[in-house]
Structure formats: C-alpha cells, structure tokens
Enzyme design. Structure first.
Site, PDB file in Angstrom:
ATOM      1  N   ARG A  89       0.821  -1.218   0.000  1.00 41.67           N
ATOM      2  CA  ARG A  89       0.000   0.000   0.000  1.00 41.67           C
ATOM      3  C   ARG A  89       0.849   1.259   0.000  1.00 41.67           C
ATOM      4  NH1 ARG A  89      -4.910  -2.663   2.431  1.00 41.67           N
ATOM      5  NH2 ARG A  89      -6.428  -0.996   2.449  1.00 41.67           N
ATOM      6  N   ARG A 128     -22.205  -3.135   2.815  1.00 45.26           N
ATOM      7  CA  ARG A 128     -21.531  -4.173   3.605  1.00 45.26           C
ATOM      8  C   ARG A 128     -21.641  -3.867   5.092  1.00 45.26           C
ATOM      9  NH1 ARG A 128     -15.326  -5.231   2.465  1.00 45.26           N
ATOM     10  NH2 ARG A 128     -15.127  -3.331   3.705  1.00 45.26           N
ATOM     11  N   ARG A 134     -18.343  -4.216   9.706  1.00 44.12           N
ATOM     12  CA  ARG A 134     -16.894  -4.002   9.874  1.00 44.12           C
ATOM     13  C   ARG A 134     -16.677  -2.622  10.488  1.00 44.12           C
ATOM     14  NH1 ARG A 134     -12.744  -5.138   4.938  1.00 44.12           N
ATOM     15  NH2 ARG A 134     -11.950  -3.051   5.428  1.00 44.12           N
ATOM     16  N   ARG A 145     -10.404   6.504   4.392  1.00 46.73           N
ATOM     17  CA  ARG A 145      -9.728   5.411   3.663  1.00 46.73           C
ATOM     18  C   ARG A 145      -9.525   5.786   2.195  1.00 46.73           C
ATOM     19  NH1 ARG A 145     -13.900   0.997   5.217  1.00 46.73           N
ATOM     20  NH2 ARG A 145     -12.811  -0.380   3.746  1.00 46.73           N
TER      21      ARG A 145
HETATM   22  P1  AP5 Z   1     -14.531  -6.387  -1.306  1.00 43.46           P
HETATM   23  O1  AP5 Z   1     -14.275  -7.537  -2.210  1.00 43.46           O
HETATM   24  O2  AP5 Z   1     -14.594  -6.617   0.146  1.00 43.46           O
HETATM   25  O3  AP5 Z   1     -13.512  -5.176  -1.634  1.00 43.46           O
HETATM   26  P2  AP5 Z   1     -12.084  -4.895  -1.049  1.00 43.46           P
HETATM   27  O4  AP5 Z   1     -11.335  -4.174  -2.129  1.00 43.46           O
HETATM   28  O5  AP5 Z   1     -11.496  -6.129  -0.479  1.00 43.46           O
HETATM   29  O6  AP5 Z   1     -12.510  -3.851   0.075  1.00 43.46           O
HETATM   30  P3  AP5 Z   1     -11.952  -3.655   1.562  1.00 43.46           P
HETATM   31  O7  AP5 Z   1     -12.929  -2.797   2.260  1.00 43.46           O
HETATM   32  O8  AP5 Z   1     -11.562  -4.955   2.169  1.00 43.46           O
HETATM   33  O9  AP5 Z   1     -10.652  -2.819   1.202  1.00 43.46           O
HETATM   34  P4  AP5 Z   1      -9.704  -2.024   2.129  1.00 43.46           P
HETATM   35  O10 AP5 Z   1      -8.510  -1.881   1.277  1.00 43.46           O
HETATM   36  O11 AP5 Z   1     -10.325  -0.769   2.637  1.00 43.46           O
HETATM   37  O12 AP5 Z   1      -9.568  -2.941   3.415  1.00 43.46           O
HETATM   38  P5  AP5 Z   1      -8.436  -3.919   3.983  1.00 43.46           P
HETATM   39  O13 AP5 Z   1      -9.122  -4.968   4.743  1.00 43.46           O
HETATM   40  O14 AP5 Z   1      -7.483  -4.295   2.926  1.00 43.46           O
HETATM   41  O15 AP5 Z   1     -15.889  -5.715  -1.808  1.00 43.46           O
HETATM   42  C1  AP5 Z   1     -16.525  -4.725  -1.033  1.00 43.46           C
HETATM   43  C2  AP5 Z   1     -18.003  -5.017  -0.933  1.00 43.46           C
HETATM   44  O16 AP5 Z   1     -18.608  -4.829  -2.219  1.00 43.46           O
HETATM   45  C3  AP5 Z   1     -18.315  -6.479  -0.544  1.00 43.46           C
HETATM   46  O17 AP5 Z   1     -19.382  -6.479   0.366  1.00 43.46           O
HETATM   47  C4  AP5 Z   1     -18.727  -7.092  -1.888  1.00 43.46           C
HETATM   48  O18 AP5 Z   1     -19.604  -8.175  -1.717  1.00 43.46           O
HETATM   49  C5  AP5 Z   1     -19.433  -5.909  -2.533  1.00 43.46           C
HETATM   50  N1  AP5 Z   1     -19.609  -5.899  -3.987  1.00 43.46           N
HETATM   51  C6  AP5 Z   1     -20.740  -5.471  -4.593  1.00 43.46           C
HETATM   52  N2  AP5 Z   1     -20.635  -5.529  -5.911  1.00 43.46           N
HETATM   53  C7  AP5 Z   1     -19.402  -5.993  -6.174  1.00 43.46           C
HETATM   54  C8  AP5 Z   1     -18.706  -6.254  -7.378  1.00 43.46           C
HETATM   55  N3  AP5 Z   1     -19.261  -6.055  -8.545  1.00 43.46           N
HETATM   56  N4  AP5 Z   1     -17.440  -6.697  -7.308  1.00 43.46           N
HETATM   57  C9  AP5 Z   1     -16.858  -6.901  -6.114  1.00 43.46           C
HETATM   58  N5  AP5 Z   1     -17.481  -6.675  -4.917  1.00 43.46           N
HETATM   59  C10 AP5 Z   1     -18.741  -6.217  -4.953  1.00 43.46           C
HETATM   60  O19 AP5 Z   1      -7.667  -2.955   5.002  1.00 43.46           O
HETATM   61  C11 AP5 Z   1      -8.331  -2.439   6.132  1.00 43.46           C
HETATM   62  C12 AP5 Z   1      -7.382  -1.611   6.967  1.00 43.46           C
HETATM   63  O20 AP5 Z   1      -6.305  -2.443   7.450  1.00 43.46           O
HETATM   64  C13 AP5 Z   1      -6.684  -0.447   6.253  1.00 43.46           C
HETATM   65  O21 AP5 Z   1      -7.495   0.725   6.210  1.00 43.46           O
HETATM   66  C14 AP5 Z   1      -5.442  -0.263   7.121  1.00 43.46           C
HETATM   67  O22 AP5 Z   1      -5.769   0.403   8.324  1.00 43.46           O
HETATM   68  C15 AP5 Z   1      -5.076  -1.711   7.475  1.00 43.46           C
HETATM   69  N6  AP5 Z   1      -4.155  -2.305   6.499  1.00 43.46           N
HETATM   70  C16 AP5 Z   1      -4.407  -3.386   5.692  1.00 43.46           C
HETATM   71  N7  AP5 Z   1      -3.370  -3.654   4.908  1.00 43.46           N
HETATM   72  C17 AP5 Z   1      -2.418  -2.734   5.203  1.00 43.46           C
HETATM   73  C18 AP5 Z   1      -1.118  -2.473   4.699  1.00 43.46           C
HETATM   74  N8  AP5 Z   1      -0.574  -3.205   3.700  1.00 43.46           N
HETATM   75  N9  AP5 Z   1      -0.421  -1.431   5.235  1.00 43.46           N
HETATM   76  C19 AP5 Z   1      -0.942  -0.677   6.225  1.00 43.46           C
HETATM   77  N10 AP5 Z   1      -2.177  -0.867   6.742  1.00 43.46           N
HETATM   78  C20 AP5 Z   1      -2.911  -1.880   6.227  1.00 43.46           C
HETATM   79 MG    MG Z   2     -10.829  -6.698   1.438  1.00 41.89          MG
END
Ligand code: AP5
Ligand code: MG
Length: 192
Positions: A89, A128, A134, A145
């Site tokens: 990221r 969601r 969440r 975000r």
């Molecule tokens: P989904 O598939 O869940 O999308 P996603 O891209 O995985 O979304 P996230 O909310 O998980 O992304 P994020 O990057 O904010 O969170 P992360 O957990 O990585 O789809 C979203 C929704 O849409 C679902 O309900 C799905 O069903 C729906 N949907 C509807 N139509 C759809 C379609 N056509 N296609 C797909 N889906 C559809 O990170 C969370 C936090 O963790 C960060 O903010 C940070 O604080 C920390 N963190 C994580 N990784 C790091 C890192 N590498 N470095 C620093 N901090 C980090």
């Molecule tokens: Mg995700």
C-alpha cells in the site's frame, strides 16, 4: 500459478475477486486486512496497535506491516503462488515485497488493478456495513480510507507500470460481477 498482487481502492473487490481466483487456481491468499482483523479479535499486542489505525482509516506503519507480511508469506504452502490482497500500500512496502520475494528466488508475478468510481465504492461499503458491521465501514472512516488510498497508495500504480506488470480492469467497462471475474480469469489463464 505466478504470484498475483490485487490492487484497488477500498471496496473495489480485492477480497471478492481473490476468493474467486483462489477457487479456480488453488493458490494461497494473504489479505493483510484480514490478518490484522484476526489479531484484533484475538486481542494480541499487534491487534492492540492495529486497532487505532484501522478504526481511524489510517495505514499501520510500514515496518510492522513488512514484518507481518514476510512471516505470513513464509507460512504459505510452497510452489502454488500467492495473491497479495491489500499489500503493498506504499512505495516502501512495494520495495520490501520485491526484495523479500527476490531473497527467496520468487517474483512478484502480475498486478491486477481494479478501477471503480468512488460513488459506487461508497455504496458497496455502506451496504456491507449493514450486512457485516466491519468497524471501518462508516461514512466518515470510508472517506478517510479513500483519501489515504489517493495520497499513499495510488502513487504505486506508476511503480507497477515501471515494473511492467500492471494490468487494469475497469468496472465502467464491464459493470457486471460475473463478467468481471471472467475477464480476470481470461487474463490469468495467459500468465500461468
Ligand atoms: P470487497 O471484495 O470486500 O472489496 P475490497 O477491495 O477487499 O474492500 P476492503 O474494504 O476490504 O478494502 P480495504 O482496502 O479498505 O480494506 P483492507 O481490509 O485491505 O468488496 C466490497 C463489498 O462490495 C463487498 O461487500 C462485496 O460483496 C461488494 N460488492 C458489490 N458488488 C461488487 C462487485 N461487482 N465486485 C466486487 N465486490 C462487490 O484494510 C483495512 C485496513 O487495514 C486499512 O485501512 C489499514 O488500516 C489496514 N491495512 C491493511 N493492509 C495494510 C497495509 N498493507 N499497510 C498498512 N495498513 C494496512
Ligand atoms: Mg478486502
């Protein structure tokens, strides 16, 4: 299968498409968000540190994340390839990933970039929130975000372009989930 980096803004479908890819190709899946949420649930020291950042929509510091990533990667079954979901990221994380893989004789493989309009992302995440609750799925934190994605993560797109591994999939071109999955599969079938 080669390694895959799935990349995109919050709600772009990284987790959803990773699940479909894992089912088809039988590879490993590392979601750093899921790793951190499990640490929070288990009330570990790391979880305590992560909680404040996640609930505020901010990134966990790079040194911590890089350490977690290497440990998680080494725990994956060898030889099947891994999908990195939510990592890297930042530029520092990307450089560290490249180095970590090179030290093991492995490559980054391909980067799958998901491009979705922000109003659609917001609607997905608010939806969601109703289904899963969440902690970071509320309008205020989602906006933070998005800003963090634009400021700290989106600059990586050029980095991947320079690495020659960027492949972009736009929701606007294929606004249908099944069709989007099929077009990602069609691409991945060519890079096995
Ligand atoms: P989904 O598939 O869940 O999308 P996603 O891209 O995985 O979304 P996230 O909310 O998980 O992304 P994020 O990057 O904010 O969170 P992360 O957990 O990585 O789809 C979203 C929704 O849409 C679902 O309900 C799905 O069903 C729906 N949907 C509807 N139509 C759809 C379609 N056509 N296609 C797909 N889906 C559809 O990170 C969370 C936090 O963790 C960060 O903010 C940070 O604080 C920390 N963190 C994580 N990784 C790091 C890192 N590498 N470095 C620093 N901090 C980090
Ligand atoms: Mg995700």
């Amino acid at each position: 299968m080669k390694n895959i980096i799935i990349f995109g803004a919050p709600g772009s479908g990284k987790g959803t498409y990773s699940d479909a890819i894992v089912e088809r190709y039988g590879m490993g899946h590392i979601s750093t968000g899921d790793v951190l949420r499990a640490e929070i649930k288990n009330e570990t020291e790391l979880g305590k540190v992560a909680q404040g950042y996640i609930s505020n929509g901010q990134l966990i510091p790079d040194d911590l994340m890089i350490d977690i990533l290497a440990k998680t990667y080494d725990a994956q079954p060898a030889g099947k390839g891994v999908i990195f979901d939510g990592f890297p990221r930042t530029i520092a994380q990307a450089e560290a990933l490249k180095k970590m893989l090179a030290e093991r004789g492995h490559e980054m493989g391909v980067m799958v970039e998901l491009v979705v309009e922000e109003d659609i992302l917001m609607a997905r995440l608010l939806n969601r929130a109703k289904e899963q609750g969440r902690a970071d799925d509320n309008e205020e934190t989602i906006k933070k975000r998005f800003a963090v994605y634009q400021n700290q993560t989106a600059p990586l797109i050029d980095w991947f372009e320079r690495e020659g591994i960027r492949h972009t999939f736009r929701w606007a071109d294929t606004p249908n989930k099944e069709a989007m999955i099929e077009s990602i599969f069609a691409f991945l079938d060519t890079v096995k």
